[in-house]
Design a protein around this motif. Structure first.
Motif, PDB file in Angstrom:
ATOM      1  N   GLN A 196      39.196  34.563  35.019  1.00 42.44           N
ATOM      2  CA  GLN A 196      37.902  34.762  34.381  1.00 42.44           C
ATOM      3  C   GLN A 196      36.865  34.936  35.489  1.00 42.44           C
ATOM      4  N   TRP A 216      37.259  39.293  32.310  1.00 34.92           N
ATOM      5  CA  TRP A 216      38.597  38.914  32.800  1.00 34.92           C
ATOM      6  C   TRP A 216      39.192  40.034  33.630  1.00 34.92           C
ATOM      7  N   SER A 251      45.904  36.175  35.650  1.00 31.60           N
ATOM      8  CA  SER A 251      44.633  36.551  35.051  1.00 31.60           C
ATOM      9  C   SER A 251      43.577  35.587  35.572  1.00 31.60           C
TER      10      SER A 251
END
Length: 123
Positions: free
Chosen positions: A88, A77, A86
């Protein structure tokens, strides 16, 4: 008695070394911030973002491209806490991270354990 003192000193030294390695040590030489263009990819590998300082224009939405080559869970992340973003990151793929228009300033970004660290410079 002497053995326990040696073991405690070695344990303390291991703790100090661990803290220094992960949070205090510089992760390579400080290089000038890289400007964002179509070709810029941020490599996620060996405990560092490369480049780790990225310069973008203020007041303009931006897309950053991360290429993760480190399969460790820590690198999974990327977080921009000040921007509440954020993403991934997939292994061996490019992941585009959409950033909103931001005010002038410096915005840190990092992995979830803050072992990988970088700075977004908005000018």
């Amino acid at each position: 008695m002497m053995e326990s003192v040696v073991i405690n000193v070695l344990g303390l030294a291991a703790i100090v070394l661990t803290v220094w390695w992960f949070w205090l040590a510089s992760k390579g030489s400080r290089q000038p911030a890289a400007g964002v263009d179509e070709a810029l990819q941020i490599l996620v590998k060996d405990g560092v973002y490369e480049p780790d300082r990225i310069r973008i224009a203020a007041g303009k939405a931006t897309v950053l491209k991360f290429r993760r080559e480190d399969a460790s869970p820590c690198a999974e992340w990327v977080l921009f806490p000040d921007l509440e973003i954020s993403a991934q990151l997939a292994v061996d793929q490019v992941t585009e991270v959409q950033l909103p228009a931001a005010d002038v300033g410096e915005y840190p970004f990092h992995c979830q354990m803050q072992m990988y660290r970088g700075t977004l410079i908005v000018e």
